[in-house]
Design a protein around this motif. Structure first.
Motif, PDB file in Angstrom:
ATOM      1  N   PRO A 180       0.783  -1.239   0.000  1.00 43.63           N
ATOM      2  CA  PRO A 180       0.000   0.000   0.000  1.00 43.63           C
ATOM      3  C   PRO A 180       0.814   1.287   0.000  1.00 43.63           C
ATOM      4  O   PRO A 180       0.247   2.369   0.026  1.00 43.63           O
ATOM      5  N   ILE A 181       2.146   1.181  -0.001  1.00 38.80           N
ATOM      6  CA  ILE A 181       2.967   2.393  -0.005  1.00 38.80           C
ATOM      7  C   ILE A 181       3.962   2.354  -1.162  1.00 38.80           C
ATOM      8  O   ILE A 181       4.246   1.295  -1.726  1.00 38.80           O
ATOM      9  N   VAL A 182       4.475   3.537  -1.499  1.00 35.79           N
ATOM     10  CA  VAL A 182       5.403   3.683  -2.620  1.00 35.79           C
ATOM     11  C   VAL A 182       6.736   4.212  -2.101  1.00 35.79           C
ATOM     12  O   VAL A 182       6.777   5.166  -1.316  1.00 35.79           O
ATOM     13  N   ASP A 183       7.809   3.581  -2.517  1.00 41.75           N
ATOM     14  CA  ASP A 183       9.162   4.023  -2.165  1.00 41.75           C
ATOM     15  C   ASP A 183       9.525   5.206  -3.064  1.00 41.75           C
ATOM     16  O   ASP A 183       9.610   5.072  -4.285  1.00 41.75           O
ATOM     17  N   VAL A 209      -7.618  13.751   2.814  1.00 42.02           N
ATOM     18  CA  VAL A 209      -8.623  14.335   1.922  1.00 42.02           C
ATOM     19  C   VAL A 209      -9.974  14.251   2.610  1.00 42.02           C
ATOM     20  O   VAL A 209     -10.316  13.222   3.199  1.00 42.02           O
ATOM     21  N   ASP A 210     -10.731  15.332   2.566  1.00 41.04           N
ATOM     22  CA  ASP A 210     -12.067  15.357   3.178  1.00 41.04           C
ATOM     23  C   ASP A 210     -12.907  14.220   2.607  1.00 41.04           C
ATOM     24  O   ASP A 210     -13.152  14.174   1.402  1.00 41.04           O
ATOM     25  N   PRO A 211     -13.352  13.282   3.461  1.00 44.50           N
ATOM     26  CA  PRO A 211     -14.119  12.132   2.954  1.00 44.50           C
ATOM     27  C   PRO A 211     -15.436  12.511   2.282  1.00 44.50           C
ATOM     28  O   PRO A 211     -15.972  11.734   1.490  1.00 44.50           O
ATOM     29  N   SER A 212     -15.950  13.710   2.593  1.00 45.09           N
ATOM     30  CA  SER A 212     -17.230  14.118   1.999  1.00 45.09           C
ATOM     31  C   SER A 212     -17.082  14.680   0.591  1.00 45.09           C
ATOM     32  O   SER A 212     -18.066  14.895  -0.103  1.00 45.09           O
ATOM     33  N   ALA A 236      -8.893  15.714 -11.430  1.00 43.67           N
ATOM     34  CA  ALA A 236      -7.970  16.816 -11.131  1.00 43.67           C
ATOM     35  C   ALA A 236      -7.255  16.571  -9.800  1.00 43.67           C
ATOM     36  O   ALA A 236      -6.050  16.823  -9.671  1.00 43.67           O
ATOM     37  N   MET A 237      -7.985  16.076  -8.805  1.00 42.04           N
ATOM     38  CA  MET A 237      -7.383  15.765  -7.511  1.00 42.04           C
ATOM     39  C   MET A 237      -6.382  14.619  -7.645  1.00 42.04           C
ATOM     40  O   MET A 237      -5.317  14.630  -7.014  1.00 42.04           O
ATOM     41  N   HIS A 238      -6.729  13.642  -8.475  1.00 46.46           N
ATOM     42  CA  HIS A 238      -5.822  12.509  -8.686  1.00 46.46           C
ATOM     43  C   HIS A 238      -4.510  12.975  -9.320  1.00 46.46           C
ATOM     44  O   HIS A 238      -3.423  12.541  -8.917  1.00 46.46           O
ATOM     45  N   SER A 243      -7.095   6.955  -0.595  1.00 49.44           N
ATOM     46  CA  SER A 243      -8.210   6.128  -0.139  1.00 49.44           C
ATOM     47  C   SER A 243      -7.795   5.103   0.907  1.00 49.44           C
ATOM     48  O   SER A 243      -8.650   4.545   1.608  1.00 49.44           O
ATOM     49  N   VAL A 244      -6.494   4.819   1.040  1.00 48.81           N
ATOM     50  CA  VAL A 244      -6.061   3.867   2.066  1.00 48.81           C
ATOM     51  C   VAL A 244      -6.096   4.492   3.464  1.00 48.81           C
ATOM     52  O   VAL A 244      -5.893   3.796   4.460  1.00 48.81           O
ATOM     53  N   ILE A 245      -6.367   5.793   3.523  1.00 42.60           N
ATOM     54  CA  ILE A 245      -6.538   6.477   4.804  1.00 42.60           C
ATOM     55  C   ILE A 245      -8.039   6.575   5.060  1.00 42.60           C
ATOM     56  O   ILE A 245      -8.733   7.388   4.449  1.00 42.60           O
ATOM     57  N   GLU A 246      -8.556   5.759   5.966  1.00 42.46           N
ATOM     58  CA  GLU A 246      -9.994   5.665   6.180  1.00 42.46           C
ATOM     59  C   GLU A 246     -10.536   6.862   6.955  1.00 42.46           C
ATOM     60  O   GLU A 246      -9.782   7.632   7.571  1.00 42.46           O
TER      61      GLU A 246
END
Length: 746
Positions: free
Chosen positions: A355-358, A418-421, A427-429, A448-451
Motif C-alpha cells: 500500500p505504499i510507494v518508495d 482528503v475530506d471524505p465528503s 484533477a485531484m488525482h 483512499s487507504v486512509i480511512e
C-alpha cells in the motif's frame, strides 16, 4: 438482512404512478390484465387506486410462507445478469447484441454455481414453464404473477425475485441465442424457423421501438433485483430493522418484488406472443406502452429503494467508523513489540499487500520496510506548498549524506488527508500524483487507504487542521511527538529523535543570537558573523521606509567608521508587495537580499515554528528573554518594518521600523556617546529612549489551520494579556485567507 418474515403493513410508494394508457386502446390478453384495469380508474381518484393496491398486496402476503431456508442467490444473479447482458439487444438493421463489458470469471463462480444450480434448477424450470404456460393460455399478468408467488411461497423475498428473473433469463436467453447463431448453424436454423425468428429478423426495423422498450424494462428489473440482494447482504451486526431507512425499505420490498415479477411476466409474454403470433402482433403500440409504463414504475421504485439503501450504507459506515476510531484510541494506548499494528491501522491496505510507494525507486512496497524504525508521518492535504516540500527534501537528503537507507535515523511517509465528503476527481488525482512524484520519501499509494476513522483520529487527537504536521512514531509505534514539524524547521535532523525531551534540551542550548534566526538558510550571513561585522537584518513591505532606512544606516556606518552589512528578509505575508520591494532594492542597490522566495518563506516559518514550539511545550509566557524577542519580531512583522542589529553573533537591538529609523535619523544626538560607550551601547541606549516614548502595538495572527492555538498571550512589550479578536483576512496573493487571529493593541 432477513427477508423471511411476514409482510409488514403496506404503505403507498411515494413515486407517482405511470401515465394512463390511451382510452381507445385495450390491453391484449397476455399484457396488463388487472394492471391495465386499475389504470382505467381515472375518475375514481387516488383512494380507489390505493385500495386496489392494498387488496392486491394482501393477496400477495397470503402467499408468503418462508420456511427459514437460507438461499445464497448472489452467484445466480451474477449468472442471470451475464445472460441478460448478452441477450438484451440494442436493435438496429443488423441486430448486433450488446456485449457485456466484463467476462464472467468461470473459475471464480464455478463451485458456487454448481452447488446453487443443483438446489434450485428444478424450481427455476418450474417457474419458467409456469410463465410460458400462462402466456399461451391467455391468463392475465396479475394471475400469472400470483401463481409465481404461490410456487415460490417458501422462499424469502430476494430469492423469489432472483429465481423468477432466472426463469425469464432461461427463456429469453434461448430466444436470442437462436437469433444470434441461426444463420450459421443448421440445428439452430431449424429451431429458429419453428419460432418464426427469420421472419421477425426481416422486420427488425419496425420492431425497434418494441425491443427498445424491452431493453429498458429488463435493465430496470435487474436494477431492482440487485437492490434487493444488496438489502439482504446488509450486515445485521451494524444495522437492525429499527433503523428508519431500513424500516421504510422493508415496508416497500414486497411491493417492489410484486411489480418486478409482474414486469418479468410482461416481458415473457411479449417474447412468447411474438414467436407464436408473428411480427404483426409486435407492431401494436399498446404493448410497447405497457412496457414503458412498467419501466417507469420500476425506475421510481428502484430510485426510492436506492435512496434508502444509501441511508443504510451511511448508517453502517458511521458505526464502522466509530468502531474503528475506538480501536485506534485503544491501540495507541497499548504497548507493542514493534510498530506494525499501528501502521496497519493507519494505512488500511485492504486487498493490496503493497500500500505504499518508495520515493527513491517509485515502486510499491509493503509496510514491512518500516518495521521497528522511527517513522515520521508527514500529514497534509493536497495543497502542501512547494516551499515546504523543498525545505523538507533538503533536510531529508542531508540526513542521508553519510548513511544508507538501512541504517538511517528515521523514515518519512506522506499521509495525504482528503475530506471524505468530497468527491474524488481526476484533477485531484493528478494533483496527488504530481506531489507524490516529487517526494523522495515513502508515500501511500492512494489517499483512499486512509480511512474516515483515521482522518477523524488525525484531526481530533493530533490537531491536524490542513496545515502540514509531522507526527513521530518510535520503533514500537508510540507517539513521541504529536507534531515535530517545528523542530524540523528550527533544527533539522539534529532534532532526532524528535521527542519532547530532545526539544527541551535543544532550547536550553540556544541563546538570543543571530545564528538562531538565519542558521541553515544563508551561508553569506554566517560568513559576516564569523568576520565580526555589524549586521542589520531587516524586513517590511514599505518601499519608502526601506529606502530611507538603508540609506540612513549606510550613512551612520560611514560616519561611525564601522563595517556594516544589511540583508533584507522580506515579510511573512503580502508576497506581491515584497516582490516590489525586492525590485527597488535591486535597481537602487540598497542592500543584500535573498533572491530565492523559498529562503524568505523558510526564515519566517522558522520564526513562527519557534513560537509554536513553545506553545506545544506549554511555555509560551515563561519569562524567557529569548522568547520575548522572538515574539517582538513576529509582532513587528504585522505592523510595518523592523530591523535587528547585531555585531557578529551578538544581537544589539531588536526594534520596530519607526523606532529604528528614528534612532538612525537622530544620530547626531548620540554620536558623542560612541567614543565613551562604543557604538553598540550608544545605539542601544538611544533606541530604548525612542522606544520608551512610542510603544508600537503588538499583534499576532494564528490561522485556524494552525492546530493548537493558545487561549491567550502576554504582550512581549508590556507583559499584559492581549485582547483577542477574530479577523477575516485576504491578501489576494496568498491563495487562501488567514483567519481567526489573536490581535493585541496594548
Amino acid at each position: 438482512m432477513d427477508f423471511r418474515g411476514s409482510l409488514p403493513p403496506q404503505k403507498a410508494l411515494p413515486p407517482p404512478r405511470a401515465p394512463m394508457p390511451p382510452p381507445s386502446r385495450q390491453l391484449m390478453r397476455g399484457g396488463g390484465g388487472g394492471y391495465g384495469e386499475q389504470q382505467q380508474h381515472r375518475g375514481g381518484g387516488n383512494m380507489m387506486m390505493m385500495s386496489d393496491d392494498n387488496v392486491m398486496m394482501k393477496q400477495i402476503a397470503a402467499t408468503h410462507a418462508p420456511d427459514g431456508r437460507e438461499v445464497d442467490v448472489k452467484p445466480l444473479l451474477v449468472l442471470v445478469e451475464d445472460i441478460l447482458n448478452r441477450a438484451t439487444l440494442q436493435v438496429d438493421t443488423t441486430l448486433s447484441p450488446i456485449q457485456a463489458k466484463n467476462e464472467i470469471e468461470d473459475k471464480a463462480y464455478q463451485i458456487n454455481q454448481v452447488s446453487m444450480l443443483e438446489a434450485l434448477s428444478y424450481t427455476i424450470d418450474r417457474v419458467s414453464k409456469e410463465i410460458a404456460y400462462k402466456a399461451l393460455g391467455g391468463a392475465d399478468a396479475h394471475s400469472t404473477t400470483v401463481a409465481i408467488f404461490e410456487t415460490l411461497a417458501s422462499f424469502p423475498w430476494d430469492a423469489k425475485l432472483v429465481l423468477t428473473l432466472a426463469a425469464f433469463a432461461l427463456h429469453y436467453g434461448e430466444f436470442w441465442l437462436l437469433a444470434q447463431i441461426y444463420s450459421s448453424n443448421q440445428l439452430a436454423k431449424a429451431m429458429a424457423t419453428l419460432r418464426q425468428l427469420p421472419m421477425i429478423m426481416e422486420h427488425s426495423g419496425p420492431l425497434k421501438p418494441r425491443f427498445d422498450a424491452l431493453n429498458k424494462l429488463i435493465k430496470a428489473m435487474v436494477e431492482v433485483t440487485r437492490c434487493m440482494v444488496q438489502f439482504k447482504e446488509l450486515p445485521p451486526s451494524y444495522i437492525s430493522e429499527d433503523v428508519p431507512a431500513l424500516t421504510q425499505a422493508m415496508t416497500h420490498i414486497p411491493t417492489a418484488v410484486y411489480w418486478t415479477i409482474r414486469s418479468v411476466v410482461a416481458c415473457a409474454n411479449q417474447i412468447t406472443l411474438l414467436t407464436t403470433m408473428g411480427h404483426e402482433y409486435a407492431l401494436s403500440t399498446t404493448e410497447a406502452w405497457e412496457l414503458s409504463s412498467l419501466e417507469h414504475k420500476l425506475t421510481n421504485i428502484c430510485d426510492h429503494l436506492k435512496q434508502q439503501l444509501g441511508s443504510c450504507y451511511q448508517h453502517i459506515d458511521d458505526k464502522k467508523n466509530v468502531e474503528t476510531f475506538r480501536m485506534l484510541v485503544e491501540l495507541f494506548e497499548m504497548t507493542h513489540i514493534d510498530n506494525m499494528k499501528i501502521l496497519k491501522a493507519l494505512i488500511h491496505a485492504r486487498d493490496d499487500p503493497m500500500p505504499i510507494v518508495d520515493g527513491s525507486t517509485k515502486r510499491k512496497v509493503t509496510l514491512e520496510v518500516l518495521r521497528r524504525k522511527n517513522v515520521l508521518l508527514l500529514i497534509s492535504d493536497l495543497n502542501i506548498s512547494h516551499d515546504e516540500l523543498s525545505i523538507l527534501e533538503q533536510i531529508y537528503n542531508e540526513s542521508r549524506i553519510h548513511t544508507t537507507r538501512l541504517d538511517s535515523q528515521y523514515e518519512v511517509i506522506w499521509i495525504p488527508v482528503v475530506d471524505p465528503s468530497i468527491v474524488w476527481t481526476e484533477a485531484m488525482h493528478k494533483q496527488f500524483e504530481t506531489l507524490q512524484s516529487t517526494m523522495p520519501w515513502y508515500t501511500v499509494s492512494h489517499p483512499s487507504v486512509i480511512e474516515k476513522a483515521v482522518v477523524r483520529y488525525i484531526r481530533e487527537k493530533w490537531h491536524f487542521r490542513n496545515k502540514a504536521i509531522l507526527v513521530v512514531l518510535d520503533p514500537q509505534g508510540r507517539v513521541v511527538s504529536p507534531n515535530a514539524i517545528h523542530m524540523m524547521w528550527i533544527w533539522g535532523s539534529n532534532a532526532f529523535p524528535f521527542t519532547s525531551l530532545r526539544e527541551e534540551s535543544l532550547w536550553r542550548e540556544e541563546a538570543w543570537r543571530l545564528e538562531l534566526l538565519v542558521n541553515g538558510i544563508d551561508p553569506m550571513i554566517l560568513n559576516w558573523i564569523k568576520d565580526g561585522k555589524y549586521i542589520f537584518l531587516y524586513g517590511g513591505d514599505d518601499v519608502e521606509w526601506v529606502r530611507k532606512f538603508t540609506n540612513t544606516a549606510r550613512a551612520v556606518a560611514v560616519a561611525s567608521r564601522i563595517p556594516l552589512e544589511m540583508a533584507y528578509v522580506g515579510k511573512s505575508t503580502k508576497k506581491e508587495l515584497v516582490r516590489r520591494v525586492l525590485a527597488t532594492i535591486t535597481v537602487e542597490k540598497l542592500s543584500y537580499f535573498w533572491q530565492d522566495p523559498t529562503m524568505i518563506w523558510f526564515f519566517w516559518t522558522r520564526l513562527e515554528s519557534m513560537l509554536f514550539s513553545k506553545i506545544q511545550q506549554g511555555k509560551l509566557d515563561d519569562h524567557d528573554p529569548m522568547m520575548l524577542e522572538i515574539k517582538k519580531l513576529l509582532s513587528y512583522d504585522k505592523e510595518g518594518g523592523w530591523a535587528v542589529l547585531s555585531k557578529g553573533s551578538n544581537i544589539i537591538s531588536n526594534g520596530h521600523g519607526n523606532t529604528v529609523l528614528t534612532t538612525l535619523v537622530e544620530y547626531d544626538l548620540w554620536k558623542e556617546e560612541i567614543p565613551v560607550k562604543g557604538f553598540d551601547l550608544a545605539y542601544d541606549d538611544h533606541h530604548k529612549k525612542v522606544h520608551g516614548v512610542t510603544y508600537p502595538c503588538c499583534r499576532f495572527e494564528f490561522p485556524n489551520t494552525a492546530g493548537r492555538i493558545p487561549e491567550g498571550m502576554k504582550c512581549p512589550e508590556c507583559h499584559r494579556y492581549m485582547e483577542k479578536y477574530t479577523t477575516f483576512l485576504c491578501c489576494h496573493d496568498e491563495g487562501h485567507p488567514t483567519a481567526s487571529p489573536f490581535r493585541g493593541e496594548l
